[in-house]
Design a protein around this motif. Structure first.
Motif, mmCIF file in Angstrom:
data_model
loop_
_atom_site.group_PDB
_atom_site.id
_atom_site.type_symbol
_atom_site.label_atom_id
_atom_site.label_comp_id
_atom_site.label_asym_id
_atom_site.label_seq_id
_atom_site.Cartn_x
_atom_site.Cartn_y
_atom_site.Cartn_z
ATOM 1 N N SER A 1 0.834 -1.199 0.000
ATOM 2 C CA SER A 1 0.000 0.000 0.000
ATOM 3 C C SER A 1 0.877 1.261 0.000
ATOM 4 O O SER A 1 0.546 2.238 -0.675
ATOM 5 C CB SER A 1 -1.046 -0.011 1.116
ATOM 6 O OG SER A 1 -0.449 0.275 2.329
ATOM 7 N N GLU A 2 2.022 1.227 0.684
ATOM 8 C CA GLU A 2 2.934 2.385 0.645
ATOM 9 C C GLU A 2 3.589 2.525 -0.741
ATOM 10 O O GLU A 2 3.707 3.630 -1.271
ATOM 11 C CB GLU A 2 4.013 2.252 1.737
ATOM 12 C CG GLU A 2 5.054 3.356 1.775
ATOM 13 C CD GLU A 2 4.524 4.735 2.170
ATOM 14 O OE1 GLU A 2 3.313 4.847 2.492
ATOM 15 O OE2 GLU A 2 5.304 5.707 2.140
ATOM 16 N N LEU A 3 3.971 1.395 -1.338
ATOM 17 C CA LEU A 3 4.552 1.411 -2.687
ATOM 18 C C LEU A 3 3.572 2.035 -3.685
ATOM 19 O O LEU A 3 3.938 2.893 -4.485
ATOM 20 C CB LEU A 3 4.911 -0.036 -3.093
ATOM 21 C CG LEU A 3 5.309 -0.308 -4.540
ATOM 22 C CD1 LEU A 3 6.598 0.421 -4.909
ATOM 23 C CD2 LEU A 3 5.502 -1.809 -4.777
ATOM 24 N N GLU B 1 1.792 6.581 -7.140
ATOM 25 C CA GLU B 1 0.412 6.847 -7.536
ATOM 26 C C GLU B 1 0.262 7.362 -8.968
ATOM 27 O O GLU B 1 -0.635 6.958 -9.690
ATOM 28 C CB GLU B 1 -0.207 7.870 -6.567
ATOM 29 C CG GLU B 1 -1.637 7.560 -6.223
ATOM 30 C CD GLU B 1 -2.116 8.375 -5.029
ATOM 31 O OE1 GLU B 1 -1.378 9.279 -4.578
ATOM 32 O OE2 GLU B 1 -3.221 8.092 -4.563
ATOM 33 N N GLY B 2 1.187 8.248 -9.394
ATOM 34 C CA GLY B 2 1.067 8.860 -10.717
ATOM 35 C C GLY B 2 1.385 7.909 -11.860
ATOM 36 O O GLY B 2 1.122 8.211 -13.023
ATOM 37 N N LYS B 3 1.961 6.743 -11.543
ATOM 38 C CA LYS B 3 2.420 5.853 -12.611
ATOM 39 C C LYS B 3 1.285 4.976 -13.113
ATOM 40 O O LYS B 3 0.673 4.238 -12.337
ATOM 41 C CB LYS B 3 3.578 4.995 -12.079
ATOM 42 C CG LYS B 3 4.286 4.252 -13.189
ATOM 43 C CD LYS B 3 5.559 3.602 -12.699
ATOM 44 C CE LYS B 3 6.001 2.519 -13.660
ATOM 45 N NZ LYS B 3 6.520 2.987 -14.931
ATOM 46 N N GLY C 1 15.743 1.070 -15.951
ATOM 47 C CA GLY C 1 15.816 0.741 -14.517
ATOM 48 C C GLY C 1 14.482 0.271 -13.949
ATOM 49 O O GLY C 1 13.424 0.463 -14.552
ATOM 50 N N TYR C 2 14.553 -0.355 -12.787
ATOM 51 C CA TYR C 2 13.346 -0.869 -12.110
ATOM 52 C C TYR C 2 12.607 0.250 -11.383
ATOM 53 O O TYR C 2 13.226 1.191 -10.877
ATOM 54 C CB TYR C 2 13.727 -1.950 -11.087
ATOM 55 C CG TYR C 2 14.261 -3.205 -11.713
ATOM 56 C CD1 TYR C 2 13.401 -4.153 -12.270
ATOM 57 C CD2 TYR C 2 15.633 -3.438 -11.758
ATOM 58 C CE1 TYR C 2 13.903 -5.306 -12.851
ATOM 59 C CE2 TYR C 2 16.138 -4.595 -12.352
ATOM 60 C CZ TYR C 2 15.270 -5.514 -12.898
ATOM 61 O OH TYR C 2 15.768 -6.648 -13.485
ATOM 62 N N ASP C 3 11.289 0.095 -11.287
ATOM 63 C CA ASP C 3 10.475 1.039 -10.497
ATOM 64 C C ASP C 3 10.742 0.861 -9.010
ATOM 65 O O ASP C 3 10.608 1.793 -8.237
ATOM 66 C CB ASP C 3 8.983 0.812 -10.762
ATOM 67 C CG ASP C 3 8.625 1.128 -12.200
ATOM 68 O OD1 ASP C 3 9.139 2.137 -12.719
ATOM 69 O OD2 ASP C 3 7.844 0.366 -12.807
ATOM 70 N N LYS D 1 21.886 1.392 -7.200
ATOM 71 C CA LYS D 1 21.714 2.714 -7.802
ATOM 72 C C LYS D 1 21.695 2.608 -9.325
ATOM 73 O O LYS D 1 20.905 3.262 -9.997
ATOM 74 C CB LYS D 1 22.858 3.628 -7.337
ATOM 75 C CG LYS D 1 22.453 5.073 -7.239
ATOM 76 C CD LYS D 1 23.335 5.842 -6.305
ATOM 77 C CE LYS D 1 24.723 6.048 -6.861
ATOM 78 N NZ LYS D 1 25.586 6.820 -5.958
ATOM 79 N N LYS D 2 22.563 1.733 -9.858
ATOM 80 C CA LYS D 2 22.620 1.532 -11.308
ATOM 81 C C LYS D 2 21.354 0.846 -11.825
ATOM 82 O O LYS D 2 20.891 1.124 -12.919
ATOM 83 C CB LYS D 2 23.830 0.678 -11.687
ATOM 84 C CG LYS D 2 25.148 1.405 -11.529
ATOM 85 C CD LYS D 2 26.294 0.603 -12.159
ATOM 86 C CE LYS D 2 27.630 1.062 -11.607
ATOM 87 N NZ LYS D 2 28.247 0.098 -10.694
ATOM 88 N N ASP D 3 20.815 -0.088 -11.040
ATOM 89 C CA ASP D 3 19.679 -0.889 -11.509
ATOM 90 C C ASP D 3 18.309 -0.227 -11.302
ATOM 91 O O ASP D 3 17.312 -0.688 -11.836
ATOM 92 C CB ASP D 3 19.685 -2.271 -10.827
ATOM 93 C CG ASP D 3 20.615 -3.239 -11.541
ATOM 94 O OD1 ASP D 3 20.920 -3.004 -12.732
ATOM 95 O OD2 ASP D 3 21.037 -4.230 -10.921
ATOM 96 N N LEU D 4 18.275 0.837 -10.502
ATOM 97 C CA LEU D 4 16.996 1.507 -10.245
ATOM 98 C C LEU D 4 16.736 2.598 -11.282
ATOM 99 O O LEU D 4 17.670 3.282 -11.720
ATOM 100 C CB LEU D 4 17.027 2.176 -8.870
ATOM 101 C CG LEU D 4 16.547 1.397 -7.653
ATOM 102 C CD1 LEU D 4 16.787 2.243 -6.403
ATOM 103 C CD2 LEU D 4 15.067 1.017 -7.750
ATOM 104 N N ALA D 5 15.466 2.792 -11.623
ATOM 105 C CA ALA D 5 15.088 3.947 -12.453
ATOM 106 C C ALA D 5 15.389 5.218 -11.666
ATOM 107 O O ALA D 5 15.532 5.173 -10.440
ATOM 108 C CB ALA D 5 13.599 3.870 -12.776
ATOM 109 N N ASP D 6 15.481 6.357 -12.365
ATOM 110 C CA ASP D 6 15.788 7.620 -11.676
ATOM 111 C C ASP D 6 14.788 7.923 -10.568
ATOM 112 O O ASP D 6 15.149 8.468 -9.532
ATOM 113 C CB ASP D 6 15.834 8.781 -12.683
ATOM 114 C CG ASP D 6 17.087 8.692 -13.546
ATOM 115 O OD1 ASP D 6 18.035 7.987 -13.139
ATOM 116 O OD2 ASP D 6 17.095 9.308 -14.632
ATOM 117 N N ASP D 7 13.526 7.569 -10.817
ATOM 118 C CA ASP D 7 12.508 7.806 -9.781
ATOM 119 C C ASP D 7 12.142 6.486 -9.067
ATOM 120 O O ASP D 7 11.081 6.365 -8.477
ATOM 121 C CB ASP D 7 11.263 8.446 -10.405
ATOM 122 C CG ASP D 7 10.622 7.550 -11.470
ATOM 123 O OD1 ASP D 7 11.252 6.513 -11.849
ATOM 124 O OD2 ASP D 7 9.506 7.851 -11.914
ATOM 125 N N GLY D 8 13.055 5.498 -9.167
ATOM 126 C CA GLY D 8 12.794 4.186 -8.564
ATOM 127 C C GLY D 8 12.899 4.208 -7.044
ATOM 128 O O GLY D 8 13.560 5.073 -6.470
#
Ligand SMILES: [Zn+2]
Length: 289
Positions: free
Chosen positions: A68-70, A75-77, A139-141, A163-170
Protein backbone atom coordinates in the motif's frame (compact mmCIF):
# COMPACT_ATOMS: atom_id res chain seq x y z
CA UNK A 1 43.85 -9.24 13.67
CA UNK A 2 43.42 -6.04 11.64
CA UNK A 3 41.22 -3.42 13.20
CA UNK A 4 37.84 -3.39 11.54
CA UNK A 5 36.18 -0.21 10.39
CA UNK A 6 32.48 0.52 10.25
CA UNK A 7 31.01 -0.09 6.77
CA UNK A 8 28.63 2.84 7.32
CA UNK A 9 30.83 5.63 8.74
CA UNK A 10 34.39 4.16 8.62
CA UNK A 11 34.90 4.67 12.38
CA UNK A 12 36.89 1.94 14.19
CA UNK A 13 34.72 -0.94 15.41
CA UNK A 14 34.96 -2.22 18.99
CA UNK A 15 34.39 -5.82 20.03
CA UNK A 16 30.97 -6.01 21.73
CA UNK A 17 30.04 -9.70 22.12
CA UNK A 18 31.85 -12.97 21.67
CA UNK A 19 29.35 -15.47 20.31
CA UNK A 20 29.94 -18.16 17.68
CA UNK A 21 31.20 -15.19 15.67
CA UNK A 22 32.28 -11.85 17.09
CA UNK A 23 29.90 -8.89 17.16
CA UNK A 24 31.42 -5.42 16.91
CA UNK A 25 29.85 -2.05 17.61
CA UNK A 26 30.55 1.30 16.01
CA UNK A 27 30.95 3.95 18.73
CA UNK A 28 30.02 6.64 16.22
CA UNK A 29 26.87 5.40 14.44
CA UNK A 30 25.88 2.40 16.58
CA UNK A 31 26.02 -0.17 13.76
CA UNK A 32 26.41 -3.73 15.01
CA UNK A 33 28.60 -5.74 12.67
CA UNK A 34 29.63 -9.39 12.74
CA UNK A 35 32.61 -11.22 11.31
CA UNK A 36 30.36 -14.18 10.39
CA UNK A 37 31.06 -16.27 7.32
CA UNK A 38 28.47 -17.26 4.77
CA UNK A 39 28.57 -21.02 4.25
CA UNK A 40 27.96 -21.77 0.61
CA UNK A 41 26.33 -25.09 1.37
CA UNK A 42 22.81 -23.97 0.41
CA UNK A 43 21.26 -26.35 2.93
CA UNK A 44 18.78 -24.59 5.12
CA UNK A 45 18.51 -26.22 8.55
CA UNK A 46 15.10 -24.71 9.25
CA UNK A 47 12.30 -27.22 9.12
CA UNK A 48 10.39 -25.72 6.25
CA UNK A 49 6.83 -26.96 6.94
CA UNK A 50 6.67 -25.55 10.47
CA UNK A 51 8.30 -22.36 9.32
CA UNK A 52 5.72 -21.92 6.57
CA UNK A 53 2.72 -22.31 8.89
CA UNK A 54 4.20 -19.90 11.40
CA UNK A 55 5.42 -17.22 9.07
CA UNK A 56 3.15 -16.97 6.08
CA UNK A 57 0.27 -15.12 7.69
CA UNK A 58 2.66 -12.68 9.36
CA UNK A 59 4.63 -12.01 6.19
CA UNK A 60 1.55 -11.52 4.03
CA UNK A 61 0.23 -8.96 6.54
CA UNK A 62 3.53 -7.07 6.34
CA UNK A 63 3.50 -7.23 2.52
CA UNK A 64 0.07 -5.55 2.56
CA UNK A 65 1.64 -2.63 4.47
CA UNK A 66 4.55 -2.45 2.02
CA UNK A 67 2.41 -2.68 -1.12
CA UNK A 68 0.00 0.00 0.00
CA UNK A 69 2.93 2.38 0.65
CA UNK A 70 4.55 1.41 -2.69
CA UNK A 71 1.32 2.13 -4.56
CA UNK A 72 0.87 5.41 -2.70
CA UNK A 73 4.41 6.57 -3.58
CA UNK A 74 3.93 5.47 -7.22
CA UNK A 75 0.41 6.85 -7.54
CA UNK A 76 1.07 8.86 -10.72
CA UNK A 77 2.42 5.85 -12.61
CA UNK A 78 -0.14 4.33 -14.94
CA UNK A 79 1.99 1.48 -16.38
CA UNK A 80 2.36 -1.78 -14.50
CA UNK A 81 5.08 -1.48 -11.82
CA UNK A 82 8.28 -3.39 -12.66
CA UNK A 83 10.29 -4.55 -9.69
CA UNK A 84 13.17 -6.72 -8.56
CA UNK A 85 13.33 -8.62 -5.30
CA UNK A 86 16.77 -9.64 -4.04
CA UNK A 87 16.68 -12.87 -2.02
CA UNK A 88 13.20 -14.23 -2.78
CA UNK A 89 13.41 -17.25 -0.46
CA UNK A 90 10.08 -19.05 -0.50
CA UNK A 91 8.66 -16.60 -3.09
CA UNK A 92 5.79 -15.18 -1.03
CA UNK A 93 6.57 -11.59 -2.02
CA UNK A 94 6.51 -12.53 -5.72
CA UNK A 95 3.24 -14.37 -5.18
CA UNK A 96 1.78 -11.27 -3.54
CA UNK A 97 2.95 -9.15 -6.48
CA UNK A 98 1.19 -11.44 -8.97
CA UNK A 99 -2.03 -11.06 -6.97
CA UNK A 100 -1.59 -7.25 -7.00
CA UNK A 101 -0.76 -7.03 -10.73
CA UNK A 102 2.83 -5.94 -10.07
CA UNK A 103 5.55 -7.40 -12.33
CA UNK A 104 8.42 -8.46 -10.07
CA UNK A 105 11.43 -10.66 -10.82
CA UNK A 106 13.24 -12.44 -7.99
CA UNK A 107 16.89 -13.37 -7.52
CA UNK A 108 17.55 -16.22 -5.10
CA UNK A 109 20.74 -18.20 -4.42
CA UNK A 110 19.05 -21.29 -2.94
CA UNK A 111 17.15 -24.02 -4.78
CA UNK A 112 15.36 -25.33 -1.68
CA UNK A 113 12.05 -23.65 -2.63
CA UNK A 114 12.37 -24.26 -6.38
CA UNK A 115 9.46 -26.76 -6.61
CA UNK A 116 7.20 -24.15 -4.96
CA UNK A 117 8.49 -21.43 -7.30
CA UNK A 118 7.68 -23.65 -10.30
CA UNK A 119 4.24 -24.56 -8.93
CA UNK A 120 3.37 -20.87 -8.44
CA UNK A 121 4.93 -19.88 -11.81
CA UNK A 122 7.21 -17.32 -10.13
CA UNK A 123 9.80 -15.47 -12.17
CA UNK A 124 13.03 -16.36 -10.33
CA UNK A 125 16.66 -16.33 -11.40
CA UNK A 126 18.98 -18.51 -9.28
CA UNK A 127 22.27 -17.01 -8.20
CA UNK A 128 23.69 -13.96 -6.48
CA UNK A 129 22.95 -10.30 -7.09
CA UNK A 130 24.36 -8.42 -8.96
CA UNK A 131 26.11 -11.24 -10.93
CA UNK A 132 22.93 -12.81 -12.34
CA UNK A 133 20.85 -9.63 -12.44
CA UNK A 134 19.12 -9.27 -15.81
CA UNK A 135 18.80 -5.46 -15.47
CA UNK A 136 16.01 -3.52 -17.11
CA UNK A 137 16.06 -0.71 -19.72
CA UNK A 138 15.38 2.51 -17.86
CA UNK A 139 15.82 0.74 -14.52
CA UNK A 140 13.35 -0.87 -12.11
CA UNK A 141 10.48 1.04 -10.50
CA UNK A 142 11.47 -0.59 -7.24
CA UNK A 143 14.01 -3.00 -5.76
CA UNK A 144 13.05 -4.73 -2.54
CA UNK A 145 14.83 -6.66 0.23
CA UNK A 146 12.62 -8.69 2.53
CA UNK A 147 14.76 -9.76 5.52
CA UNK A 148 17.81 -10.03 3.27
CA UNK A 149 19.75 -6.74 3.50
CA UNK A 150 21.16 -7.65 6.93
CA UNK A 151 22.74 -10.82 5.46
CA UNK A 152 24.82 -9.11 2.78
CA UNK A 153 28.58 -8.78 3.41
CA UNK A 154 29.54 -5.88 1.10
CA UNK A 155 26.77 -3.35 1.67
CA UNK A 156 28.57 -0.42 0.03
CA UNK A 157 29.19 -2.34 -3.21
CA UNK A 158 25.60 -3.55 -3.05
CA UNK A 159 24.11 -0.05 -2.76
CA UNK A 160 26.17 1.16 -5.74
CA UNK A 161 24.80 -1.73 -7.85
CA UNK A 162 21.27 -0.88 -6.72
CA UNK A 163 21.71 2.71 -7.80
CA UNK A 164 22.62 1.53 -11.31
CA UNK A 165 19.68 -0.89 -11.51
CA UNK A 166 17.00 1.51 -10.24
CA UNK A 167 15.09 3.95 -12.45
CA UNK A 168 15.79 7.62 -11.68
CA UNK A 169 12.51 7.81 -9.78
CA UNK A 170 12.79 4.19 -8.56
CA UNK A 171 12.26 3.15 -4.96
CA UNK A 172 14.58 1.12 -2.80
CA UNK A 173 12.56 -0.79 -0.21
CA UNK A 174 14.39 -2.40 2.71
CA UNK A 175 12.55 -4.47 5.29
CA UNK A 176 14.88 -5.62 8.06
CA UNK A 177 15.29 -6.39 11.79
CA UNK A 178 16.29 -3.49 14.04
CA UNK A 179 18.98 -3.39 16.73
CA UNK A 180 16.67 -1.08 18.70
CA UNK A 181 13.86 -3.66 18.75
CA UNK A 182 12.35 -5.23 21.83
CA UNK A 183 13.64 -8.77 21.14
CA UNK A 184 17.12 -7.57 20.32
CA UNK A 185 17.26 -5.75 23.66
CA UNK A 186 16.00 -8.83 25.52
CA UNK A 187 18.56 -11.00 23.68
CA UNK A 188 21.37 -8.63 24.68
CA UNK A 189 20.18 -8.58 28.30
CA UNK A 190 20.03 -12.39 28.48
CA UNK A 191 23.50 -12.64 26.92
CA UNK A 192 24.87 -10.39 29.69
CA UNK A 193 23.30 -12.81 32.19
CA UNK A 194 25.15 -15.68 30.56
CA UNK A 195 22.32 -16.95 28.34
CA UNK A 196 23.52 -16.41 24.80
CA UNK A 197 21.18 -18.60 22.76
CA UNK A 198 18.66 -15.82 22.01
CA UNK A 199 21.31 -13.43 20.78
CA UNK A 200 22.93 -16.21 18.71
CA UNK A 201 19.49 -16.97 17.26
CA UNK A 202 18.82 -13.28 16.48
CA UNK A 203 22.11 -13.08 14.56
CA UNK A 204 21.28 -16.45 12.94
CA UNK A 205 24.79 -17.62 13.72
CA UNK A 206 23.59 -21.22 13.73
CA UNK A 207 22.21 -20.92 10.22
CA UNK A 208 24.20 -21.08 7.01
CA UNK A 209 23.37 -17.47 6.16
CA UNK A 210 23.98 -15.42 9.32
CA UNK A 211 23.36 -11.70 9.76
CA UNK A 212 26.31 -9.50 8.90
CA UNK A 213 24.87 -6.26 10.28
CA UNK A 214 22.18 -5.09 12.67
CA UNK A 215 21.03 -1.55 11.86
CA UNK A 216 19.02 1.13 13.61
CA UNK A 217 17.01 3.72 11.66
CA UNK A 218 19.74 6.37 11.87
CA UNK A 219 22.69 4.32 10.66
CA UNK A 220 20.66 2.72 7.86
CA UNK A 221 19.74 6.21 6.63
CA UNK A 222 23.38 7.29 7.05
CA UNK A 223 24.53 4.41 4.83
CA UNK A 224 22.02 5.21 2.09
CA UNK A 225 22.57 8.98 2.29
CA UNK A 226 26.30 8.37 1.81
CA UNK A 227 25.37 6.78 -1.54
CA UNK A 228 23.00 9.65 -2.41
CA UNK A 229 19.66 8.16 -1.49
CA UNK A 230 17.09 9.92 0.66
CA UNK A 231 14.55 8.34 2.96
CA UNK A 232 10.89 8.90 2.06
CA UNK A 233 9.15 6.94 4.80
CA UNK A 234 9.54 4.32 7.52
CA UNK A 235 6.84 1.89 8.66
CA UNK A 236 6.66 -0.50 11.55
CA UNK A 237 6.15 -4.17 10.61
CA UNK A 238 4.93 -7.05 12.75
CA UNK A 239 7.42 -9.59 14.07
CA UNK A 240 5.08 -11.95 15.86
CA UNK A 241 1.79 -13.44 14.83
CA UNK A 242 0.42 -14.52 18.18
CA UNK A 243 -1.76 -17.24 16.64
CA UNK A 244 1.25 -19.18 15.35
CA UNK A 245 4.12 -18.51 17.77
CA UNK A 246 4.44 -22.17 18.70
CA UNK A 247 4.87 -23.31 15.09
CA UNK A 248 7.46 -20.62 14.57
CA UNK A 249 9.45 -21.62 17.63
CA UNK A 250 9.15 -25.29 16.60
CA UNK A 251 10.62 -24.41 13.21
CA UNK A 252 13.94 -23.86 14.91
CA UNK A 253 15.18 -27.46 14.98
CA UNK A 254 17.20 -26.83 18.19
CA UNK A 255 14.02 -26.26 20.25
CA UNK A 256 12.23 -29.23 21.81
CA UNK A 257 8.45 -29.46 22.32
CA UNK A 258 8.41 -28.65 26.06
CA UNK A 259 10.65 -25.65 25.61
CA UNK A 260 8.48 -24.46 22.71
CA UNK A 261 5.34 -24.67 24.86
CA UNK A 262 7.03 -22.70 27.69
CA UNK A 263 8.34 -20.05 25.31
CA UNK A 264 4.92 -19.72 23.68
CA UNK A 265 3.31 -19.20 27.10
CA UNK A 266 5.86 -16.58 28.11
CA UNK A 267 5.47 -14.65 24.86
CA UNK A 268 1.68 -14.76 25.06
CA UNK A 269 1.82 -13.29 28.59
CA UNK A 270 4.07 -10.50 27.31
CA UNK A 271 1.81 -9.73 24.33
CA UNK A 272 0.65 -6.27 25.55
CA UNK A 273 4.24 -5.21 26.30
CA UNK A 274 5.56 -6.49 22.96
CA UNK A 275 2.80 -4.77 20.97
CA UNK A 276 3.73 -1.39 22.50
CA UNK A 277 7.51 -1.86 22.49
CA UNK A 278 10.01 -0.52 19.97
CA UNK A 279 9.41 -2.54 16.77
CA UNK A 280 11.79 -5.36 15.87
CA UNK A 281 11.22 -4.99 12.15
CA UNK A 282 10.72 -1.89 10.03
CA UNK A 283 10.47 -1.13 6.35
CA UNK A 284 12.30 1.84 4.82
CA UNK A 285 11.49 3.50 1.49
CA UNK A 286 14.37 5.35 -0.20
CA UNK A 287 14.75 7.14 -3.52
CA UNK A 288 17.77 8.50 -5.34
CA UNK A 289 18.47 11.99 -4.01
ZN1 LIG B 1 29.64 3.62 12.12
Amino acid sequence: MDSLSCPVCAYALKLKHRLRFNVYECANCGLLHSDAKFEHSFQSNLESTSRDIGLKQLRLGNFEIIISELQKLKEGKTDQLQGLEIGSGNGWWLETCIAKNIDCIGIEPEHIYEPYHIEKKLNIIYGFYPEVSPGRDGGYDFIIFNDVFEHIPDINGLVESLKKDLADDGLLIINLPMSTGFFYRIGTMLHKLGMSSSLTRLWQFNFHSPHMNYFNADNLKMLLEKHHFSCLSIHKLNTLDFSSIKERIMADSGVNKIKAVLMTGALTLMKPIIKNAEPDTKVFFFKKA
